[in-house]
Design a protein around this motif. Structure first.
Motif, mmCIF file in Angstrom:
data_model
loop_
_atom_site.group_PDB
_atom_site.id
_atom_site.type_symbol
_atom_site.label_atom_id
_atom_site.label_comp_id
_atom_site.label_asym_id
_atom_site.label_seq_id
_atom_site.Cartn_x
_atom_site.Cartn_y
_atom_site.Cartn_z
ATOM 1 N N LYS A 14 7.368 39.087 -4.501
ATOM 2 C CA LYS A 14 8.832 39.840 -4.111
ATOM 3 C C LYS A 14 8.899 40.829 -3.001
ATOM 4 N N PRO A 15 7.687 41.648 -3.045
ATOM 5 C CA PRO A 15 7.796 42.851 -1.871
ATOM 6 C C PRO A 15 8.008 42.301 -0.620
ATOM 7 N N GLU A 16 9.025 43.128 -0.134
ATOM 8 C CA GLU A 16 8.998 43.038 1.356
ATOM 9 C C GLU A 16 7.823 43.445 2.345
ATOM 10 N N PRO A 17 7.358 42.699 3.268
ATOM 11 C CA PRO A 17 5.949 42.807 3.799
ATOM 12 C C PRO A 17 6.240 44.417 4.534
ATOM 13 N N THR A 18 5.259 45.030 4.874
ATOM 14 C CA THR A 18 4.980 46.119 5.603
ATOM 15 C C THR A 18 4.064 45.943 6.749
ATOM 16 N N THR A 19 4.923 46.041 7.704
ATOM 17 C CA THR A 19 4.267 45.861 9.253
ATOM 18 C C THR A 19 3.833 47.132 9.808
ATOM 19 N N GLN A 20 4.578 48.369 9.631
ATOM 20 C CA GLN A 20 4.119 49.584 10.127
ATOM 21 C C GLN A 20 3.983 50.534 8.884
ATOM 22 N N ALA A 21 3.316 51.536 8.868
ATOM 23 C CA ALA A 21 2.966 52.431 8.022
ATOM 24 C C ALA A 21 4.143 53.354 8.084
ATOM 25 N N VAL A 22 4.928 53.769 9.278
ATOM 26 C CA VAL A 22 6.069 54.771 9.488
ATOM 27 C C VAL A 22 7.221 53.853 9.935
ATOM 28 N N GLU A 23 8.217 54.181 9.485
ATOM 29 C CA GLU A 23 9.370 53.677 9.939
ATOM 30 C C GLU A 23 9.735 54.008 11.207
ATOM 31 N N LEU A 24 10.060 52.852 12.062
ATOM 32 C CA LEU A 24 10.150 53.196 13.557
ATOM 33 C C LEU A 24 11.586 52.687 13.810
ATOM 34 N N ASN A 25 11.942 53.409 14.742
ATOM 35 C CA ASN A 25 13.326 53.222 15.416
ATOM 36 C C ASN A 25 13.170 52.945 16.777
ATOM 37 N N ASN A 26 13.957 52.060 17.248
ATOM 38 C CA ASN A 26 13.669 51.678 18.723
ATOM 39 C C ASN A 26 13.962 52.798 19.784
ATOM 40 N N ARG A 27 12.851 53.238 20.434
ATOM 41 C CA ARG A 27 13.122 54.338 21.392
ATOM 42 C C ARG A 27 13.473 53.688 22.739
ATOM 43 N N ILE A 28 14.369 53.900 23.355
ATOM 44 C CA ILE A 28 14.419 53.467 24.795
ATOM 45 C C ILE A 28 14.276 54.541 25.737
ATOM 46 N N ARG A 29 13.601 54.355 26.906
ATOM 47 C CA ARG A 29 13.369 55.483 27.735
ATOM 48 C C ARG A 29 14.291 55.364 28.793
ATOM 49 N N PRO A 30 14.594 56.385 29.542
ATOM 50 C CA PRO A 30 15.758 56.265 30.707
ATOM 51 C C PRO A 30 15.365 55.272 31.583
ATOM 52 N N ASP A 31 16.257 54.533 32.299
ATOM 53 C CA ASP A 31 15.773 53.216 33.467
ATOM 54 C C ASP A 31 15.768 53.987 34.558
ATOM 55 N N TYR A 32 14.618 54.506 35.052
ATOM 56 C CA TYR A 32 14.551 54.968 36.540
ATOM 57 C C TYR A 32 13.400 54.626 37.235
ATOM 58 N N VAL A 33 13.374 54.611 38.322
ATOM 59 C CA VAL A 33 12.013 54.199 39.116
ATOM 60 C C VAL A 33 10.791 55.301 39.123
ATOM 61 N N ASP A 34 9.905 55.205 38.810
ATOM 62 C CA ASP A 34 8.712 56.074 38.530
ATOM 63 C C ASP A 34 7.744 55.608 39.532
ATOM 64 N N SER A 35 6.783 56.518 40.131
ATOM 65 C CA SER A 35 5.700 56.161 40.830
ATOM 66 C C SER A 35 4.388 56.535 40.239
ATOM 67 N N PHE A 36 3.292 55.521 40.354
ATOM 68 C CA PHE A 36 2.013 55.929 39.984
ATOM 69 C C PHE A 36 1.175 56.037 40.920
ATOM 70 N N ASN A 37 0.393 57.463 41.082
ATOM 71 C CA ASN A 37 -0.156 58.046 42.546
ATOM 72 C C ASN A 37 -1.625 57.741 42.106
ATOM 73 N N ASN A 38 -2.143 56.761 41.583
ATOM 74 C CA ASN A 38 -3.519 56.472 41.184
ATOM 75 C C ASN A 38 -3.810 55.107 41.446
ATOM 76 N N VAL A 39 -3.245 54.411 42.401
ATOM 77 C CA VAL A 39 -3.365 53.003 42.332
ATOM 78 C C VAL A 39 -5.048 52.629 42.692
ATOM 79 N N GLU A 40 -5.351 53.656 43.594
ATOM 80 C CA GLU A 40 -6.831 53.356 44.156
ATOM 81 C C GLU A 40 -7.824 53.277 42.697
ATOM 82 N N SER A 41 -7.678 54.259 41.854
ATOM 83 C CA SER A 41 -8.702 54.246 40.836
ATOM 84 C C SER A 41 -8.379 52.813 39.710
#
Lengths: 94, 467
Positions: free
Chosen positions: A48-75
């Motif tokens: 009967k129990p519902e399955p537990t997939t995560q130990a904490v309640e998760l809400n969908n977090r959406i980050r702002p849609d913007y272009v970001d740069s990564f400055n460590n490509v060489e590594s």
């Protein structure tokens, strides 16, 4: 045992694991022992129990849609096994 | 600021003390092998940051990323990988002045309870070099126990911080799932694991946890700790898990009973309970952990990073060869098991059922904490066992995770603490609290500190005696 070993050979293929003969024998034996342990879950009253997939309640977090740069490509490129200029070099498989 | 911070001040910033420290660590660690890499002089290490941990050397388990340091996960497949970024938890400690001096040994990808599954080095217990330090964060536990660092980070997926802490006689904290960002922790079983701390000082543990915890935009499962925290004041009731006579070795059982008596003497109400689903904890845990491992470790395919074979006939062959030559036996076994329980036709019987049992276990623990502040349990049925001990084979080690993986299935915080030393080896217990109840754990540990003072192993590095 041969049938059991075949079952684990099929699983190894699905998992993209290459096992030598000795390894296959040992792992099939150990995996079978663990599978028998897993089967003990069947005696639980757990329909009967519902399955537990995560130990904490998760809400969908959406980050702002913007272009970001990564400055460590060489590594990142340096972290690859082999590189040529700005490219990852991978084994020739064709 | 914890008192221990004062003892360690200048160890990294004073050139003479630093050289003396490096010499001492190298000398002591020759016998213990806690570090896979020890490099306090790594370019980029900022020793001038002021903060709660200003200039304090720390060690980090080698499955957690620190820029410029190796990130091997104790595996041949990642033997030459250098991390290009830093985990959020580490970054926060560095921002508070901590300096990462090295990466510690572990069972490959965190899979094991002895450190014997590391492909890259052998770590032994500082209390007795014939014994294992525990695992998988055995290198971190051994380094802290030997006094090589005051604080080390580990990861706890099924007890991998608490069990080695227990074997080595130090504190080990597994925080509430989501309280510490997992960004930069190499994924093994994502719904179970969390970054934890090991130290000999409970004040330092609380300070470090306070710095590390909190929401992180790079980890979807991280939460705002301040909004969720359960206060540590006014704790009065402890329930002890009822444990069968044959489940624990005598020294472990004695330490467990002594803790119950000490709590009563300190004014706590102590009662016993049993958990009806305890027998199901290990099978449910290993079903879920291996399923998640098989998915997470699929990324190690010989192409994107890590070890790649010299030649392969086709992409599938390349992947199989890389994994065959790069992974150790325990990792292969867990990938195999995880793939099996997720196979079409078997998924409901194994993986689906384990997820439902996880719900049962969570509900049982919710019921426990509706009437008690803390749950007291053993950590592991034995003290540190012998290296290569045939009485404690891999299967038995997995069964022995029963007391620790309960906290991972439920996501609850748990703290293992040393109780004493018997036959030359540490004994200990663990407390579990409701979600975000770490303050309760710190409080009870402080209350027991004088009753069960920490002891030091042979060849302990007393940092105060360094010239």
């Amino acid at each position: 045992m041969a049938q059991v070993q075949d079952e684990w050979s099929i699983t190894a293929e699905l998992a993209r694991l290459e096992l030598d003969e000795n390894e296959e024998l040992i792992l099939a034996r150990e995996a079978e022992r663990m599978r028998e342990l897993f089967l003990t879950m069947s005696r639980a009253d757990a329909d009967k129990p519902e399955p537990t997939t995560q130990a904490v309640e998760l809400n969908n977090r959406i980050r702002p849609d913007y272009v970001d740069s990564f400055n460590n490509v060489e590594s990142l490129i340096e972290a690859s096994p082999e590189q040529e200029d700005d490219f990852f070099l991978i084994p020739n498989v064709l | 600021m914890p008192q221990i911070t004062t003892n360690w001040s200048g160890v990294i910033t004073n050139p003479e003390r630093k050289q003396s420290y490096i010499r001492s660590v190298r000398e002591i660690d020759k016998n213990i092998g806690s570090f896979l890499s020890f490099n306090p002089d790594l370019p980029g290490s900022d020793t001038t940051v002021k903060g709660a941990l200003g200039g304090m050397p720390i060690a980090v388990k080698d499955n957690i990323a620190v820029t410029g340091h190796p990130l091997t996960c104790g595996s041949r497949i990642l033997e030459n990988l250098v991390a290009p970024y830093t985990a959020t938890a580490v970054q926060r400690l560095e921002d508070a002045g901590a300096v990462v001096v090295g990466k510690t040994n572990l069972d490959e990808f965190g899979m094991g309870s002895s450190n014997e599954n590391s492909a890259l080095g052998t770590t032994v217990n500082p209390w007795n070099n014939d014994r294992v330090p525990g695992g998988s964060s055995g290198g971190s536990a051994a380094a802290v126990a030997a006094g090589l660092v005051p604080l080390a980070l580990g990861s706890d997926t099924g007890g991998s911080v608490r069990q080695p802490a227990n074997f080595c006689g130090v504190y080990g904290l597994k925080p509430t799932y989501g309280s510490v960002s997992r960004f930069g922790l190499t994924a093994y079983a994502s719904s179970l694991e969390v970054i934890g701390t090991l130290t000999r000082d409970i004040d330092l543990m609380e300070t470090a946890f306070g710095i590390m915890s909190g929401i992180d935009e790079n980890d979807q499962s991280s939460v705002s700790y301040e909004d969720s925290v359960v206060p540590g004041s006014d704790i009065s009731s402890v329930v002890m898990l009822s444990v069968g006579n044959d489940m624990l070795d005598d020294p472990v059982a004695r330490a467990y009973m002594e803790t119950g008596e000490a709590l009563r003497a300190a004014g706590y109400s102590v009662t016993e309970i049993s958990l009806p689903s305890l027998d199901l904890v290990v099978p449910a845990y290993y079903t879920i952990a291996t399923a998640e491992a098989s998915a997470n470790l699929a990324r190690f395919n010989g192409i994107r990073y890590g070890y790649a074979p010299d030649f392969a006939e086709n992409p599938a062959d390349l992947m199989k060869k890389a994994r065959h030559e790069g992974f150790g036996r325990e990792v292969k076994l867990r990938i195999l098991l995880g793939t099996y329980v997720l196979r079409s036709g078997f998924q409901d019987q194994y993986y689906g059922r384990a997820q439902k049992i996880r719900t049962l276990i969570r509900k049982e623990l919710e019921s426990v904490f509706s009437s008690a502040d803390l749950l007291l349990m053993p950590v592991f049925p034995t003290q540190a066992f012998l290296k290569g001990d045939s009485e404690m084979d891999d299967f038995k080690q997995r069964l022995a995770d029963v007391f620790t993986c309960l906290a991972n299935l439920s996501g609850l915080p748990a703290l293992s603490l040393p109780i004493g030393v018997e036959n030359g080896l540490p004994t200990g217990v663990q407390f579990m609290a409701p979600s975000f109840g770490e303050q309760r754990l710190f409080k009870v540990a402080r209350n027991l500190k004088d009753t069960f003072p920490l002891q030091t192993p042979p060849n302990y590095l007393d940092i105060g005696s360094l010239v």
